[in-house]
Design a protein around this motif. Structure first.
Motif, PDB file in Angstrom:
ATOM      1  N   PHE A 219       0.721   1.764 -17.876  1.00 19.20           N
ATOM      2  CA  PHE A 219       0.373   0.404 -18.275  1.00 19.20           C
ATOM      3  C   PHE A 219       1.498  -0.574 -17.957  1.00 19.20           C
ATOM      4  CE2 PHE A 219       0.739  -2.813 -21.734  1.00 19.20           C
ATOM      5  CZ  PHE A 219      -0.274  -3.646 -21.290  1.00 19.20           C
ATOM      6  N   THR A 220       2.750  -0.145 -18.092  1.00 23.72           N
ATOM      7  CA  THR A 220       3.883  -1.041 -17.819  1.00 23.72           C
ATOM      8  C   THR A 220       3.950  -1.472 -16.360  1.00 23.72           C
ATOM      9  OG1 THR A 220       5.284   0.913 -17.532  1.00 23.72           O
ATOM     10  CG2 THR A 220       5.307  -0.143 -19.700  1.00 23.72           C
ATOM     11  N   ALA A 221       3.241  -0.766 -15.481  1.00 21.86           N
ATOM     12  CA  ALA A 221       3.302  -1.095 -14.053  1.00 21.86           C
ATOM     13  C   ALA A 221       2.006  -1.705 -13.530  1.00 21.86           C
ATOM     14  CB  ALA A 221       3.631   0.156 -13.245  1.00 21.86           C
ATOM     15  N   THR A 222       0.956  -1.741 -14.344  1.00 24.86           N
ATOM     16  CA  THR A 222      -0.346  -2.178 -13.821  1.00 24.86           C
ATOM     17  C   THR A 222      -0.309  -3.624 -13.317  1.00 24.86           C
ATOM     18  OG1 THR A 222      -1.071  -2.714 -16.081  1.00 24.86           O
ATOM     19  CG2 THR A 222      -1.727  -0.568 -15.183  1.00 24.86           C
ATOM     20  N   ALA A 223       0.397  -4.508 -14.001  1.00 23.66           N
ATOM     21  CA  ALA A 223       0.447  -5.909 -13.566  1.00 23.66           C
ATOM     22  C   ALA A 223       1.133  -6.033 -12.213  1.00 23.66           C
ATOM     23  CB  ALA A 223       1.174  -6.758 -14.610  1.00 23.66           C
ATOM     24  N   ASP A 224       2.227  -5.299 -12.028  1.00 23.09           N
ATOM     25  CA  ASP A 224       2.937  -5.344 -10.748  1.00 23.09           C
ATOM     26  C   ASP A 224       2.081  -4.804  -9.613  1.00 23.09           C
ATOM     27  OD1 ASP A 224       5.297  -6.470 -11.711  1.00 23.09           O
ATOM     28  OD2 ASP A 224       6.120  -4.524 -12.271  1.00 23.09           O
ATOM     29  N   TYR A 225       1.370  -3.722  -9.865  1.00 24.70           N
ATOM     30  CA  TYR A 225       0.515  -3.151  -8.825  1.00 24.70           C
ATOM     31  C   TYR A 225      -0.681  -4.051  -8.538  1.00 24.70           C
ATOM     32  CZ  TYR A 225       2.963   1.193  -8.026  1.00 24.70           C
ATOM     33  OH  TYR A 225       3.903   2.104  -7.641  1.00 24.70           O
ATOM     34  N   TYR A 226      -1.216  -4.665  -9.575  1.00 26.91           N
ATOM     35  CA  TYR A 226      -2.325  -5.587  -9.355  1.00 26.91           C
ATOM     36  C   TYR A 226      -1.874  -6.760  -8.480  1.00 26.91           C
ATOM     37  CZ  TYR A 226      -5.964  -9.019 -10.002  1.00 26.91           C
ATOM     38  OH  TYR A 226      -6.950  -9.935  -9.757  1.00 26.91           O
ATOM     39  N   ASP A 227      -0.747  -7.369  -8.795  1.00 33.37           N
ATOM     40  CA  ASP A 227      -0.254  -8.512  -8.020  1.00 33.37           C
ATOM     41  C   ASP A 227      -0.030  -8.129  -6.556  1.00 33.37           C
ATOM     42  OD1 ASP A 227      -0.282 -10.060 -10.297  1.00 33.37           O
ATOM     43  OD2 ASP A 227       1.881  -9.914 -10.669  1.00 33.37           O
ATOM     44  N   PHE A 228       0.510  -6.954  -6.335  1.00 34.85           N
ATOM     45  CA  PHE A 228       0.810  -6.486  -4.980  1.00 34.85           C
ATOM     46  C   PHE A 228      -0.477  -6.270  -4.184  1.00 34.85           C
ATOM     47  CE2 PHE A 228       1.814  -2.817  -2.108  1.00 34.85           C
ATOM     48  CZ  PHE A 228       2.677  -3.483  -1.258  1.00 34.85           C
ATOM     49  N   LEU A 229      -1.413  -5.509  -4.736  1.00 39.39           N
ATOM     50  CA  LEU A 229      -2.641  -5.217  -4.013  1.00 39.39           C
ATOM     51  C   LEU A 229      -3.535  -6.457  -3.882  1.00 39.39           C
ATOM     52  CD1 LEU A 229      -3.630  -1.659  -5.283  1.00 39.39           C
ATOM     53  CD2 LEU A 229      -2.737  -2.314  -3.040  1.00 39.39           C
ATOM     54  N   ASP A 230      -3.509  -7.331  -4.878  1.00 39.06           N
ATOM     55  CA  ASP A 230      -4.288  -8.560  -4.794  1.00 39.06           C
ATOM     56  C   ASP A 230      -3.800  -9.415  -3.626  1.00 39.06           C
ATOM     57  OD1 ASP A 230      -6.300 -10.418  -5.927  1.00 39.06           O
ATOM     58  OD2 ASP A 230      -4.559 -11.679  -6.318  1.00 39.06           O
ATOM     59  N   LEU A 231      -2.491  -9.487  -3.455  1.00 43.33           N
ATOM     60  CA  LEU A 231      -1.925 -10.235  -2.337  1.00 43.33           C
ATOM     61  C   LEU A 231      -2.366  -9.638  -0.998  1.00 43.33           C
ATOM     62  CD1 LEU A 231       0.118 -12.366  -1.210  1.00 43.33           C
ATOM     63  CD2 LEU A 231       1.837 -10.552  -1.299  1.00 43.33           C
ATOM     64  N   LEU A 232      -2.315  -8.314  -0.899  1.00 44.28           N
ATOM     65  CA  LEU A 232      -2.640  -7.658   0.368  1.00 44.28           C
ATOM     66  C   LEU A 232      -4.135  -7.698   0.673  1.00 44.28           C
ATOM     67  CD1 LEU A 232      -0.366  -4.469   0.373  1.00 44.28           C
ATOM     68  CD2 LEU A 232       0.166  -6.809   1.085  1.00 44.28           C
ATOM     69  N   LEU A 233      -4.962  -7.478  -0.331  1.00 39.37           N
ATOM     70  CA  LEU A 233      -6.393  -7.276  -0.098  1.00 39.37           C
ATOM     71  C   LEU A 233      -7.225  -8.555  -0.131  1.00 39.37           C
ATOM     72  CD1 LEU A 233      -6.941  -4.086  -2.307  1.00 39.37           C
ATOM     73  CD2 LEU A 233      -6.574  -4.175   0.167  1.00 39.37           C
ATOM     74  N   ARG A 234      -6.728  -9.598  -0.812  1.00 39.68           N
ATOM     75  CA  ARG A 234      -7.610 -10.757  -1.011  1.00 39.68           C
ATOM     76  C   ARG A 234      -6.974 -12.103  -0.705  1.00 39.68           C
ATOM     77  NH1 ARG A 234     -10.737  -9.253  -6.615  1.00 39.68           N
ATOM     78  NH2 ARG A 234      -8.743  -9.883  -7.522  1.00 39.68           N
ATOM     79  N   ASN A 235      -5.677 -12.235  -0.822  1.00 40.86           N
ATOM     80  CA  ASN A 235      -5.057 -13.548  -0.756  1.00 40.86           C
ATOM     81  C   ASN A 235      -5.211 -14.186   0.628  1.00 40.86           C
ATOM     82  OD1 ASN A 235      -3.332 -15.578  -2.143  1.00 40.86           O
ATOM     83  ND2 ASN A 235      -1.930 -15.093  -0.457  1.00 40.86           N
ATOM     84  N   ASP A 236      -5.776 -15.409   0.635  1.00 37.19           N
ATOM     85  CA  ASP A 236      -5.900 -16.220   1.860  1.00 37.19           C
ATOM     86  C   ASP A 236      -6.697 -15.546   2.972  1.00 37.19           C
ATOM     87  OD1 ASP A 236      -4.546 -18.378   0.816  1.00 37.19           O
ATOM     88  OD2 ASP A 236      -2.592 -17.746   1.567  1.00 37.19           O
TER      89      ASP A 236
END
Length: 275
Positions: A219-236
Motif C-alpha cells: 500500500f505504501t507504494a501504490t500511489a507511486d506506481y499509479y503515478d508512474f504507470l498513469d504517465l506512461l499509459l495515458r498521459n497526453d
C-alpha cells in the motif's frame, strides 16, 4: 528515498490444459469481500485461470476444436457455471476493476493478468514513453518512481528481467518477444527496458504461503506506481493513439487493468498481490 526492497521476478503461472500452453503474470486487489470470506485466495486465482482459459477456448480460439478440447469444455461446464454464479457479486464490490479492461474471461472482478510473452511493440512503447518523460518533464514533475529508476543507487538493476529473457520453456514459450532490451539515452543512458520491467514486477511478499502470491505492490507504494504507470499509459495520448494501442496490443489493455488495480488499492488502503 529509495525503496528498500528489491524487485523479485519468479516463475509465471503456467496453464497447459489441452496442450494449450499459456503463461501470465497474475495480480489481484486484496480486499475483504463475500468471495474471500468463502474461498481462499488460491481458489480465486484458480477460478480466474479457469474463466480465462474457458473464454479463450470457447470464443477466442480460431483453431478447429479437438476432441480433447471439446471434452475439457464440457467437463468444465459445471465449475464454470458455479464460478459465474458466485462472481455475480463482484459488480457491486468497490475492488471490482473496469469491464473494458477485463480481457479474456476475467470473471473475478478484482483479478487480472498480463500475458507472456511481453510484446516487442509494447516494450518499445514503454521505452519511448519513459524517454519522452525524461526529455520533456522537469524533474520536479516526474513521478517519484521514475526518479528512483535513474538514481545510480536504484534497486532496479534489471538483472531479474535479463534472466527471464534467456528462458524458453519446454513448450517453447518465452517471457519476452525480444531477446535484447531497449536502451535509453541522455539522462536515461544507464537504463534499459530491463530496469523498467524490474521496477514494475513488484516486491517480495512476506505472506506468500497464505495468499499464494509471491510478490506485491504494498500500500505504501501504490500511489507511486499509479503515478508512474498513469504517465506512461495515458498521459497526453491522443484518441487515435489510444485506439491504435487497444487494437494492436493485448499487453496495453492488460497494463491498464493493473493501473486500475493500483488505483483501487490506493482508495481502499490495501495492496495489489502479484505472481
Amino acid at each position: 528515498m529509495l525503496y528498500s526492497q528489491k524487485a523479485v521476478v519468479t516463475d509465471a503461472c503456467e496453464d497447459t490444459t489441452n496442450g494449450s500452453e499459456t503463461m501470465s503474470l497474475e495480480f489481484g486487489v486484496q480486499h475483504p469481500c463475500v468471495l474471500r470470506a468463502r474461498y481462499s485466495e488460491k481458489h480465486l486465482r484458480e477460478w480466474g485461470r479457469l474463466g480465462n482459459l474457458h473464454t479463450i477456448l470457447t470464443t477466442g480460439d480460431q483453431s478447429a476444436p479437438s476432441a480433447d478440447k471439446i471434452k475439457w469444455v464440457e467437463d468444465a461446464g459445471a465449475e464454470v457455471e458455479l464460478l459465474q454464479n458466485e462472481t455475480a457479486v463482484c459488480s457491486s464490490c468497490p475492488a471490482c476493476l473496469p469491464e473494458d479492461t477485463a480481457g479474456e474471461g476475467e470473471a473475478v472482478g478484482c483479478l487480472g493478468r498480463i500475458s507472456y510473452p511481453i510484446e516487442a511493440q509494447f516494450e518499445k512503447f514503454l521505452a519511448d514513453r519513459v524517454q519522452l518523460a525524461l526529455d520533456t518533464l522537469d524533474q520536479s514533475d516526474q513521478p517519484r518512481l521514475l526518479r528512483i529508476l535513474v538514481d545510480p543507487e536504484s534497486p532496479f538493476d534489471g538483472e531479474a528481467t535479463r534472466e527471464l529473457r534467456r528462458v524458453t520453456t519446454a513448450g517453447g514459450l518465452r517471457f519476452f518477444e525480444s531477446r535484447l532490451p531497449i536502451s535509453l539515452t541522455r539522462e536515461g543512458s544507464r537504463l534499459t527496458t530491463d530496469n523498467i520491467f524490474d521496477a514494475i514486477a513488484g516486491f517480495r511478499s512476506e505472506d506468500s504461503e497464505a495468499t499464494s502470491y509471491m510478490r506485491e505492490f504494498p500500500f505504501t507504494a501504490t500511489a507511486d506506481y499509479y503515478d508512474f504507470l498513469d504517465l506512461l499509459l495515458r498521459n497526453d495520448l491522443t484518441e487515435s493513439e489510444t485506439s491504435r494501442l487497444h487494437a494492436r496490443s493485448r499487453n496495453y489493455v492488460q497494463f491498464l487493468r493493473l493501473l486500475a488495480a493500483l488505483e483501487r488499492a490506493e482508495a481502499l488502503s490495501t495492496r495489489v498481490l502479484v505472481d
